[in-house]
Write a protein that holds these residues in place. Structure first.
Motif, PDB file in Angstrom:
ATOM      1  N   ARG D 197      40.505  31.052  22.334  1.00 24.75           N
ATOM      2  CA  ARG D 197      39.809  30.803  21.093  1.00 24.75           C
ATOM      3  C   ARG D 197      40.652  29.901  20.204  1.00 24.75           C
ATOM      4  NH1 ARG D 197      37.930  33.545  16.640  1.00 24.75           N
ATOM      5  NH2 ARG D 197      39.995  34.498  16.561  1.00 24.75           N
ATOM      6  N   MET D 198      39.999  28.969  19.587  1.00 27.17           N
ATOM      7  CA  MET D 198      40.675  28.055  18.675  1.00 27.17           C
ATOM      8  C   MET D 198      40.678  28.669  17.273  1.00 27.17           C
ATOM      9  SD  MET D 198      41.713  24.973  17.650  1.00 27.17           S
ATOM     10  CE  MET D 198      41.626  24.021  16.133  1.00 27.17           C
ATOM     11  N   ALA D 199      41.836  28.641  16.624  1.00 33.87           N
ATOM     12  CA  ALA D 199      41.920  29.191  15.265  1.00 33.87           C
ATOM     13  C   ALA D 199      42.885  28.335  14.454  1.00 33.87           C
ATOM     14  CB  ALA D 199      42.406  30.635  15.310  1.00 33.87           C
ATOM     15  N   TRP D 200      42.942  28.576  13.179  1.00 35.52           N
ATOM     16  CA  TRP D 200      43.858  27.845  12.307  1.00 35.52           C
ATOM     17  C   TRP D 200      44.850  28.821  11.699  1.00 35.52           C
ATOM     18  CZ3 TRP D 200      43.395  22.615  12.150  1.00 35.52           C
ATOM     19  CH2 TRP D 200      42.185  22.057  12.569  1.00 35.52           C
ATOM     20  N   ARG D 201      46.068  28.375  11.596  1.00 34.25           N
ATOM     21  CA  ARG D 201      47.102  29.204  10.986  1.00 34.25           C
ATOM     22  C   ARG D 201      47.590  28.472   9.740  1.00 34.25           C
ATOM     23  NH1 ARG D 201      52.685  29.951  14.117  1.00 34.25           N
ATOM     24  NH2 ARG D 201      53.807  31.110  12.511  1.00 34.25           N
ATOM     25  N   GLY D 202      47.641  29.164   8.628  1.00 36.42           N
ATOM     26  CA  GLY D 202      47.970  28.512   7.369  1.00 36.42           C
ATOM     27  C   GLY D 202      49.465  28.527   7.056  1.00 36.42           C
ATOM     28  N   PHE D 203      49.936  27.503   6.361  1.00 36.82           N
ATOM     29  CA  PHE D 203      51.338  27.414   5.934  1.00 36.82           C
ATOM     30  C   PHE D 203      51.359  27.060   4.456  1.00 36.82           C
ATOM     31  CE2 PHE D 203      51.331  26.916  10.420  1.00 36.82           C
ATOM     32  CZ  PHE D 203      52.490  27.528  10.855  1.00 36.82           C
ATOM     33  N   GLU D 204      52.324  27.607   3.786  1.00 37.72           N
ATOM     34  CA  GLU D 204      52.332  27.465   2.333  1.00 37.72           C
ATOM     35  C   GLU D 204      52.903  26.157   1.827  1.00 37.72           C
ATOM     36  OE1 GLU D 204      53.829  30.402  -0.100  1.00 37.72           O
ATOM     37  OE2 GLU D 204      52.337  31.917   0.467  1.00 37.72           O
ATOM     38  N   ALA D 236      46.284  24.055  14.030  1.00 36.97           N
ATOM     39  CA  ALA D 236      45.499  24.687  15.091  1.00 36.97           C
ATOM     40  C   ALA D 236      46.407  25.573  15.939  1.00 36.97           C
ATOM     41  CB  ALA D 236      44.839  23.620  15.969  1.00 36.97           C
ATOM     42  N   THR D 237      45.839  26.681  16.427  1.00 38.36           N
ATOM     43  CA  THR D 237      46.650  27.608  17.210  1.00 38.36           C
ATOM     44  C   THR D 237      46.841  27.166  18.652  1.00 38.36           C
ATOM     45  OG1 THR D 237      44.635  28.840  17.671  1.00 38.36           O
ATOM     46  CG2 THR D 237      46.023  29.623  15.846  1.00 38.36           C
ATOM     47  N   ARG D 238      46.115  26.185  19.050  1.00 40.14           N
ATOM     48  CA  ARG D 238      46.327  25.656  20.401  1.00 40.14           C
ATOM     49  C   ARG D 238      45.998  24.165  20.429  1.00 40.14           C
ATOM     50  NH1 ARG D 238      41.463  24.423  21.926  1.00 40.14           N
ATOM     51  NH2 ARG D 238      39.690  25.852  21.837  1.00 40.14           N
ATOM     52  N   LEU D 239      46.331  23.529  21.553  1.00 40.15           N
ATOM     53  CA  LEU D 239      46.056  22.103  21.737  1.00 40.15           C
ATOM     54  C   LEU D 239      44.561  21.885  21.943  1.00 40.15           C
ATOM     55  CD1 LEU D 239      48.961  21.186  24.209  1.00 40.15           C
ATOM     56  CD2 LEU D 239      48.908  20.949  21.721  1.00 40.15           C
ATOM     57  N   VAL D 240      44.116  20.678  21.681  1.00 37.48           N
ATOM     58  CA  VAL D 240      42.739  20.297  21.998  1.00 37.48           C
ATOM     59  C   VAL D 240      42.574  20.335  23.511  1.00 37.48           C
ATOM     60  CG1 VAL D 240      41.094  18.372  21.954  1.00 37.48           C
ATOM     61  CG2 VAL D 240      42.459  18.924  19.922  1.00 37.48           C
ATOM     62  N   GLY D 427      49.124  14.738  24.320  1.00 33.93           N
ATOM     63  CA  GLY D 427      47.879  15.371  23.919  1.00 33.93           C
ATOM     64  C   GLY D 427      47.745  15.482  22.411  1.00 33.93           C
ATOM     65  N   ILE D 428      46.960  16.431  21.994  1.00 36.79           N
ATOM     66  CA  ILE D 428      46.525  16.510  20.592  1.00 36.79           C
ATOM     67  C   ILE D 428      46.604  17.956  20.077  1.00 36.79           C
ATOM     68  CG2 ILE D 428      44.669  15.960  18.966  1.00 36.79           C
ATOM     69  CD1 ILE D 428      43.363  14.324  21.261  1.00 36.79           C
ATOM     70  N   ARG D 429      47.191  18.144  18.924  1.00 43.14           N
ATOM     71  CA  ARG D 429      47.052  19.381  18.157  1.00 43.14           C
ATOM     72  C   ARG D 429      46.557  18.988  16.770  1.00 43.14           C
ATOM     73  NH1 ARG D 429      49.138  24.740  18.457  1.00 43.14           N
ATOM     74  NH2 ARG D 429      50.485  24.191  20.199  1.00 43.14           N
ATOM     75  N   LEU D 430      45.533  19.651  16.315  1.00 45.26           N
ATOM     76  CA  LEU D 430      44.927  19.276  15.040  1.00 45.26           C
ATOM     77  C   LEU D 430      45.606  19.988  13.868  1.00 45.26           C
ATOM     78  CD1 LEU D 430      41.128  19.350  15.962  1.00 45.26           C
ATOM     79  CD2 LEU D 430      42.646  17.365  15.797  1.00 45.26           C
ATOM     80  N   ALA D 431      45.566  19.347  12.731  1.00 45.09           N
ATOM     81  CA  ALA D 431      45.992  19.966  11.471  1.00 45.09           C
ATOM     82  C   ALA D 431      44.920  19.647  10.433  1.00 45.09           C
ATOM     83  CB  ALA D 431      47.344  19.423  11.032  1.00 45.09           C
TER      84      ALA D 431
END
Lengths: 432, 432, 432, 432
Positions: D197-204, D236-240, D427-431
C-alpha cells in the motif's frame, strides 16, 4: 507575476473588491506600457531591414521575431481573453510567434526563425501598432477594472517586453559579430572605466529570509520567500575586470584542464575557446567586439561574455569561488539599483562609480543551478510555462547588465542560462 | 569557355591578328551583357528586402549574395586585370563574395552567407551599377580589342550570370517553402499541361562524336569533343510526368528498399522522404509548392524536384533506366532548342507541345557521374577552378528547366549536382 | 557470377544437358571451397578472442562477424534452396549476419556489429563446421549435378569468402591501430623493397573491347564485355612509392587547397589528414603501422592507405593523372598475375620484381566512378543485390593488394570504395 | 574519504600519534579489500570473454576496463606512493586505464575503451592478481602503520571498487540489451514482488543538520555537515511501482509535452522514448529486459531505468513532486539499511517487505542538482578530482539499487548522473 498575484490576492481576501483592480493601476500600466513598447522600437531604429531578419545561431532570434513575439504575447494573453470581440490580427501568426507555450498551441521551430522572410518588418510594425492600440483601449476602458487577472497579465507583458529588449541587443551583437565587416550598431564615445580597488565585504550568515515578498512585481520563480541558513561569507566589492581576466587567459588557463569542471573543459575543447566571446587579439593587443564596433579592451571594465564554465574556472584560479544566488541576494538587499545602461531605448555609457552597483555592469553567474524555490507552484494555464519548464541544466544569474533596462532589475530577480552560454553580457563576482 | 578559347585561337594561328578581338564582338558582348544583367535585376523585383537576405540551407545562397557574387566575378576577372587604374569597389567584399576560387584569395564560409546583414541590398545594387558602368566602358573602348582574353572572360561572366539567375529562383523557392505562410513570388495563371502520349525513339548507336566543338560558347567541361562507342538504345519522347510519378509514390516506393540504390535508401530514411520535394498531400490530393504558391499537382506536367536517387528508383520501378549523358547528347543533336521559361526576367508559362523539347521542362538526371572528358585540361589560374574541382560525387544533368534562361542551353551543356539534391528543377527522362 | 552463368548457359543452348553441371566441376568446387574456408580460419589463428569482437568504425566489421557472415552466405544461398531437409542452424542468426541483402530478410544494423558479444567466437566456429559439412555433402552428392544454379552459387560463395579474407585483415589492422599498445598480428621479417626505375609505357588506344568474357568466374559487374574508344595514353610501369609520396607530403600538399578536388579538401580538413592513414612521424622520421607492428617507412614500397582524394591530388601535383578503369584494363591484358600476398592463410612478403606486376602491391584508384557497364543487368533475387545497388558515390579500384588472395584477382575485376576510404590497401598508379 | 580523513585527523590533533594508523585498522582493511576484490571477480564469472570487451555506448565501459581501472586505482594511488621499490606493472597501462584524473597523467579517450582488444581479459586478471598481492603485502607490513594517508586511500579504493561493481552490471545489461539474442547473465527465479500500500509519511521540517559527520567512511562530497532549513513535507512510503508507471505511459504521457520540462520533452523526441529503457511491448503486454533475460513486467516492483526527466514528468502527472536530496536524507536518518541486492558477488532477489527500505530498490532521482555543499573543498592532488569536477549538469540520486553492494550505501551518500541517463537502475519516490 504569479507570486505578485498571489500576494496581492491574499491581502485582499475577505473584501468584496477582491476581483477588482484599481482603475488608477490600469491607467498607470497603460502609460508605462506605451513607454516600454516605444522604447523597444527606438532600440531598432538604427537597424537596417536586413539586420532584423537574421538568426545567427539557434539560441538567438531575429529582431523582427522579437518585435512580433512580444506583440503576440499581448494579443494572446491579454486581448484574446479580455478584449470584447477579439479577432486575431492574422490567424497563422500565432504559430509563427509562439516561443514555447505548449498550451497556447503549435509553434514554429526555433532554429528556423531566421528563415521567415515574411511577414516583413514593415508588416510587423503594423502588427505592433494595431495591438498596441487595442491594448491601450482595453486598459483605459472603465469596465476593465472588473476583469480579474487583466492588470497582472499587462504587468507581466511589460516585463516580458523588457526581457526581450535586452535579447534584441545581445542577439544583434552576435549576428554582427559573424560579419567580417564588423558593423556598428551605434557610434558612441566609450569612456574608459576608472580602475577601482578590489575589496571583500563580510556577511555573518545565519538564518536568512530570501525570495520575493511584499508589493511590486516579481516573476513566479522569485518566490515563495523562504528561510535559508547561510554560513558566513565574503563578497567582492566589484565585478572581476577584463584586465584581471586577461591575466587568467595569459596564464594559460584555456590550456590547463585542471582548472576546469569536466563539462567545462569539454566545452573549451569543443568550442575552441581561447578567451571570452568577442575578444580577439589584433596586433598583439586584446580587442573586444561591441555594439559600438571593435574596441580595445578596457582593463577596468567588468569582463563580460564569459560562460559559467569560464566564471567557475576563473574563481578557482583566483583561489575564490562563485557566490550562491542566495548569498548574492543577501549581499544586495538594501543596495540601491543604479548604473543600468538601457534607459529609454538609448545606450547610456556607465559613469564613474557605477560599476560598484550590484546591478548593471554584467550579469553575475552564481554557483546555483536554476531550480524551484521550496513551495514553488506555477499558475495554471499557458503562462505557467513562463519559467518553470526551464528548471533543468541552467544556472542562475543575478544582477543585470549594461544592456538591461533600468526598471527591470531587483534583488530577487532570477535570470538563467545554460552553463555554456556566452552571448549574454555575463560576468563574474567572486565570493569566498 | 576554355575550350572555345582554344578552338578559336587554334584557328587563328599563323595570322598576325592572333591576339586581337573583333571590335564588333566586344560591342555585341556589351549589349548582351547589359541585357543579361538587367534581367537578373528584374528577377529580383518582386522580392522584399527580407527575401534577399535569407539562406535556407547551406547549399542555397541569399539572393543578395547572388547579386553581389556575379558582380564580384566581373570585378575580379574582368576589371582587375583589364581596366586601367582599377580600384576595388570595397576592399573587404572580395572575400565576402568569392564563392570557391582558392586562387582568387580567401572566402567567407558558405554556410554563413545568410548571416551577412551588411552590405544591404541597396548597397549591393550600388555595387552592381558601378561595376556595370566600368564593364561597359571597358568593352566599348577601342583599346580593349588588343587585350587577349578580355572577350572570353566577358562571355564567361555572362553565362555565369545566367547560371545564377536560375539559382536565385531555386534558392528563393526553397526559402519560401520553409515559411508556413507560403509566400508567392509572382501570381500567374498556370495553365494545365496537355497530356502527351509517351513513346520511345530508337537510336542505332555505334561510334559517335560527342562534346562541344566548333564555334559558340561552351564551358571547358563540355570538351574536348571525342569518340564514344554507344550500344543501340531507345529514349522516351518526353519526360516522366507528375501523374506517372504519383503512381510510383502510391505503389509504396518510398517504403520498399529493393527499389533503391543502397545510398538512395539511406537518403530516403535520413531525410524522411515520402514524395518529391515540395509535394504535400492536402485533403487527400497531392499539391506542390511553386513560385506561384501552392498549386494542385498537374498530372501532365513533368515531375520535378526529385533527386538522382528517386529518378534512378523510378526508372527501376518502370522497368527502364536513366540515359547516360552521351546517349542524351546523341539523342538531342539536331533537335531545336525551345520551350524555356525565363526569357527576359519574366516567368513565361510553357505553351502546348513544348514539353517534348529536350530542353526546358526539367533537368534530366543522367546515369553518368560527373567526370572529365578524355583529354580535359582546365586553364591555368583561378578560372580553371570553375568546373574541374567539382568532379567527384556529382551526377550530370542535361537539358534545362523551366527556370533556365533560353540562351543558356545547348546540347553539350553539362550541369551537375550531388545525387541527393532536390531543390533544383530536376526530373526524369527514361531510356532503355 | 551472373555473367559467367550467362555465358556458360549460352554455350550449352540446344543441348539436352543445359541444366546439368559436370560432376567433376562440383567435386573441384568442393575441394577448392574446403581450401578457401580453411584459409579463412588460418588467417584468424593469431587472434585472441578479444580481437575478434571489436568493430573500430562503422565501415569495418569484427572478425567474428566476417567468419559468421560468409557462413551465412552459404547457408542462405546454397543450403536453404538446395539441401534436402534444410533447417537453419539458428533461426535468429540469419538477421544477425545478413550484410545488406534486402530480399533475404531483415538485417542487424551495420554500426552495431561490434556490440554482439554473443554468439561467441567458439559458437561461430561450430556454425562454420556444421555448414561446411553440409556444403561438402551437398556438393559431393550425385543428385546435385541436376540442380541448376548450385555450382554458380558455390563459386560465388568462394569468391565472396576471399573478399572477406582481405577485409578481415584490413579491419583488424584498423582496430589494432586504435590501440596505443600497437599490437602485432604476426611477427615477420619485412625485407626492404628494391627501388625500381619509374618509366612510362605507351598504348595506342582506339576501339578496344573491355569487360569479362569467355570462361572462368567473374562477378556480374565485370560484364557485359563491350567496345570502348580510347585515346592514346601512357601508363606508369610501377606504382607510386612511399618515398615519392613523402615528397608530396613534405611539399606541403596537405595545406594547399589548390591541389585538391573541392570534396577532397573538405575531407582533408574534416579528417585532420596530414599523411596517409597509419603514417606517423616519430623522432623526425616517417613510420607506418602494419600487421607486423609499427615499422619505418620503406621508401621503395608502394604507398598504400591513401584515399581517392589523395591519389587524385598526388597525380595533379606530379603533373599526371589517374588512369580510367578501362585504360588500366587495356594496359593489363596479357600481364601475368603474380605477386600476391595472402596465399594459404599466411602473409607472404613480396619478392623482388613483383611490385611491377599490375596485381598485388596495392589497389589502384582509377578515375572512374563505379557505374554499370552498358547493358548490365543484375540477376533476379537477393543475389542481384551483390554489386548493383552500390553503384553511386564510389570509385573503381583495380589490381589487388598485398592482402588479396592470389586466385582472386583478374584483369576485369572491379573493386570499389567511396573516395574518402583509406583503410584498405589502396595506392596509386599514374597515367597521362 | 576526504571528510573522513579530516574528521579523524581533527580528533587526534594534539596526540603524538597523529600520523600513525592503528595496525588493526590496516589488517581489517586488508581483509575487507580481499573480499571486495574477490566479489568483483565473482560478478564476472558468468561472462564470456567476448562479453568483457564491448562498450555499447560512450557512457558505458567494458567489464575488462572496469577490472583494470579499479586495479590501476590501487596501483596509482596506493602502491606508487607507498610501496617500497614500486615499479609499474606495465608502463603504458596507466594511460589506458586512467578514467579522468588529469593530475594523474594522460588518458585514453573514453569512447574508445571498447576498441582495446589488448590487453586480453586473461592479462588483466594477471594484473589484478599481481596488484592485489602487493596491496596485501603492503597493508600487512608493520611499517605501513606509519604512512599517513595509506589507510584512507585503501578505504577509498574499496568503495571505488564497489561503485564499479554496480557499473559492471549496468553496463553489461546495456550491452546485452543491444543484442537481439537477448543473452542471459544468470538464470534465476525472479519472484513476483508483493504489492504494498502506498502511503505518505509527514515530516516537520525546520532547521536540520545534513551531510556526513562522525565516524565511518564517506566521500568528500558528502560533507561538510551543515544546517538547512526545511519546510514541512511528506514522503511516499515506497517507490513508484512499474504498474503505476505503466498507467502514466498508457495515459499518453510520452506524447504530451505539457507534462515535461522543456529539456525533457526534447529528450523524449530526440531519443524516441515511449517507455522506460528496456521496456518493450510483446503480444500486447509490457516486458522488461533484465540480467535474467526478458521478463514480463512485475507491476508491484519499483520502476527502474527512467531518466530524471521521466521521473519529474511522472511526479507532475501524479500531482506530486520529487523530493530534494536533503528531504530524502532527513527522511531516511534512522532507517535501517537493508534490502540490497549484490551481497558477495551474487544477485540476491529482494525478499518481501524490503522494497520499503529507503535503500536497495532503485536509486531515487531527487530534485537537487549536484553541487557542492557549503564549505566543500576537495583535497589537493589527483584524488581531489574524484567528485568535485563533475558538479555541473547532473542530478543527485539517493538510496541505492538492487545492484548496489550492501555495505556501500548510507544516508549521506550522493550518487549523480546527467538528467537524461537511463541505463542505471534509477527510479522514483514521490514527495509533496
Amino acid at each position: 507575476m504569479l507570486d505578485a498575484t498571489r500576494n496581492r490576492t491574499r491581502n485582499r481576501v475577505g473584501t468584496s473588491q477582491a476581483a477588482r483592480t484599481q482603475p488608477s493601476r490600469l491607467a498607470d500600466l497603460a502609460t508605462r506600457l506605451a513607454d516600454v513598447r516605444a522604447a523597444t522600437e527606438r532600440l531598432c531604429e538604427p537597424l537596417a531591414v536586413e539586420d532584423c531578419v537574421v538568426q545567427s545561431m539557434p539560441d538567438a532570434s531575429p529582431a523582427k521575431w522579437h518585435l512580433a513575439h512580444t506583440t503576440w504575447f499581448f494579443e494572446t494573453f491579454l486581448l484574446a481573453p479580455h478584449a470584447p470581440g477579439f479577432r486575431p490580427y492574422h490567424p497563422a501568426w500565432s504559430t509563427l510567434f509562439n516561443s514555447y507555450y505548449v498550451a497556447a498551441g503549435p509553434r514554429h521551430p526555433r532554429p528556423e526563425r531566421g528563415l521567415l522572410t515574411r511577414p516583413t518588418v514593415r508588416e510587423i510594425h503594423g502588427y505592433r501598432a494595431a495591438v498596441d492600440e487595442q491594448v491601450q483601449t482595453l486598459l483605459r476602458e472603465p469596465a476593465s477594472a472588473g476583469r480579474p487577472g487583466l492588470a497582472d497579465v499587462a504587468e507581466l507583458g511589460l516585463h516580458h517586453e523588457q526581457q526581450h529588449q535586452e535579447l534584441i541587443l545581445t542577439d544583434l551583437l552576435h549576428a554582427f559579430s559573424k560579419n567580417p565587416l564588423e558593423p556598428v550598431y551605434r557610434d558612441a564615445p566609450v569612456p574608459a572605466s576608472s580602475p577601482q580597488r578590489m575589496a571583500w565585504r563580510g556577511f555573518e550568515g545565519g538564518l536568512c529570509r530570501v525570495g520575493h515578498e511584499g508589493g511590486g512585481f516579481a516573476f513566479d520563480n522569485e518566490g515563495p520567500a523562504h528561510l535559508f541558513h547561510l554560513r558566513p561569507f565574503e563578497m567582492a566589492t566589484r565585478l572581476v575586470t577584463a584586465g584581471e581576466y586577461a591575466e587568467f587567459v595569459e596564464d594559460g588557463a584555456y590550456r590547463r584542464p585542471e582548472l576546469w569542471l569536466s563539462d567545462g573543459w569539454a566545452a573549451v575543447q569543443a568550442g575552441g575557446w581561447e578567451a571570452p566571446l568577442y575578444w580577439e587579439e589584433r596586433d598583439g593587443a586584446w580587442t573586444r567586439f561591441t555594439l559600438h564596433g571593435r574596441l580595445p579592451l578596457d582593463p577596468a571594465a567588468p569582463v563580460a561574455h564569459v560562460s559559467y564554465y569560464e566564471a567557475e574556472a576563473y574563481a578557482r584560479w583566483a583561489r575564490a569561488r562563485l557566490p550562491t544566488e542566495l548569498e548574492w541576494e543577501v549581499h544586495v538587499r538594501g543596495a540601491p539599483v543604479r548604473g543600468q545602461f538601457v534607459e529609454d531605448g538609448s545606450l547610456v555609457p556607465l559613469s564613474r562609480g557605477e560599476a560598484e552597483s550590484p546591478f548593471g555592469g554584467a550579469w553575475v553567474w552564481t554557483a546555483s543551478p536554476y531550480v524551484a524555490y521550496p513551495g514553488f507552484r506555477p499558475v495554471a494555464g499557458a503562462l505557467g510555462e513562463y519559467n518553470g519548464k526551464f528548471m533543468a541544466n541552467q544556472m542562475v544569474l543575478r544582477g543585470g547588465s549594461c544592456l538591461s533596462p533600468r526598471s527591470h532589475l531587483r534583488a530577487s530577480y532570477r535570470n538563467f542560462f545554460p552553463p555554456g552560454a556566452r552571448w549574454q553580457a555575463t560576468g563574474i563576482r567572486l565570493a569566498r
